[in-house]
Design a protein around this motif. Structure first.
Motif, short mmCIF file in Angstrom:
data_model
loop_
_atom_site.label_atom_id
_atom_site.label_comp_id
_atom_site.label_asym_id
_atom_site.label_seq_id
_atom_site.Cartn_x
_atom_site.Cartn_y
_atom_site.Cartn_z
N SER A 97 49.75 19.26 55.37
CA SER A 97 48.80 20.36 55.34
C SER A 97 49.13 21.30 54.20
CB SER A 97 48.79 21.13 56.67
OG SER A 97 49.97 21.88 56.82
N ASP A 98 48.10 22.01 53.76
CA ASP A 98 48.29 23.00 52.70
C ASP A 98 47.09 23.94 52.75
OD1 ASP A 98 48.43 24.44 50.21
OD2 ASP A 98 49.72 22.85 49.44
N LEU A 99 47.37 25.22 52.81
CA LEU A 99 46.31 26.21 52.89
C LEU A 99 45.38 26.14 51.68
CD1 LEU A 99 45.36 28.52 54.74
CD2 LEU A 99 46.72 30.07 53.34
N LEU A 100 45.94 25.78 50.54
CA LEU A 100 45.16 25.75 49.30
C LEU A 100 44.91 24.31 48.81
CD1 LEU A 100 46.90 28.68 47.38
CD2 LEU A 100 44.85 28.75 48.80
N GLY A 101 45.16 23.34 49.68
CA GLY A 101 45.02 21.96 49.28
C GLY A 101 43.58 21.50 49.17
N ASP A 102 43.38 20.38 48.51
CA ASP A 102 42.07 19.78 48.29
C ASP A 102 42.05 18.44 49.01
OD1 ASP A 102 39.79 18.46 47.22
OD2 ASP A 102 39.92 19.65 45.40
N ALA A 103 41.06 18.26 49.88
CA ALA A 103 41.00 17.02 50.66
C ALA A 103 40.89 15.80 49.76
CB ALA A 103 39.84 17.07 51.65
N ARG A 104 40.28 15.96 48.57
CA ARG A 104 40.16 14.82 47.65
C ARG A 104 41.53 14.33 47.20
NH1 ARG A 104 36.56 17.45 43.16
NH2 ARG A 104 38.11 19.07 43.60
N TYR A 105 42.51 15.21 47.22
CA TYR A 105 43.88 14.88 46.82
C TYR A 105 44.80 14.79 48.04
CZ TYR A 105 41.81 16.76 42.53
OH TYR A 105 40.97 17.03 41.49
#
Length: 128
Positions: A97-105
């Motif tokens: 998980s990552d608050l600023l993550g991008d689902a495409r990555y």
């Protein structure tokens, strides 16, 4: 401190199904990207699926049409339903998980990056 705890791994024959779950704690909101990576013995870690805060999803080509990622914001959990499993799906699966993550990555912030938070992993073994 964010913690991710996976469950649901195990052994199955080819063609079978498994459902992985990930319970998250430490987040104060639901606007977070969540996903799954996997790593097979002798291979690099690879992104499998990601789901954004708006519910949009992204999958690796190798699992499209077989795996489905979903989430339950109220319970702060997300799941990976894996159908038509193949021996090449055998790997350790990690919740990320990552608050600023991008689902495409797969919830990394950039292509080729790593999401900020990782679970301990759960083993999936598919026999032929």
């Amino acid at each position: 401190q964010v913690q991710l705890v996976e469950s649901g791994g195990g052994s199955v024959q080819a063609g079978g199904s498994l459902r992985l779950s990930c319970a998250a704690s430490g987040y104060t909101g639901s606007s977070v990207c969540m996903g799954w990576f996997r790593q097979a013995p002798g291979k690099e870690r690879e992104g499998v699926a990601g789901i954004a805060s708006d519910g949009s999803t992204s999958y690796a080509d190798s699992v499209k049409g077989r795996f489905t990622i979903s989430k339950d914001n109220a319970k702060r959990t997300h799941h990976l339903q894996m159908n038509s499993l193949k021996p090449e799906d055998t790997a350790m699966y990690y919740c990320v998980s990552d608050l600023l993550g991008d689902a495409r990555y797969t919830c990394a912030r950039t292509a080729g990056g790593r999401p900020r938070f990782w679970g301990q992993g759960t083993q999936v073994t598919v026999s032929s």
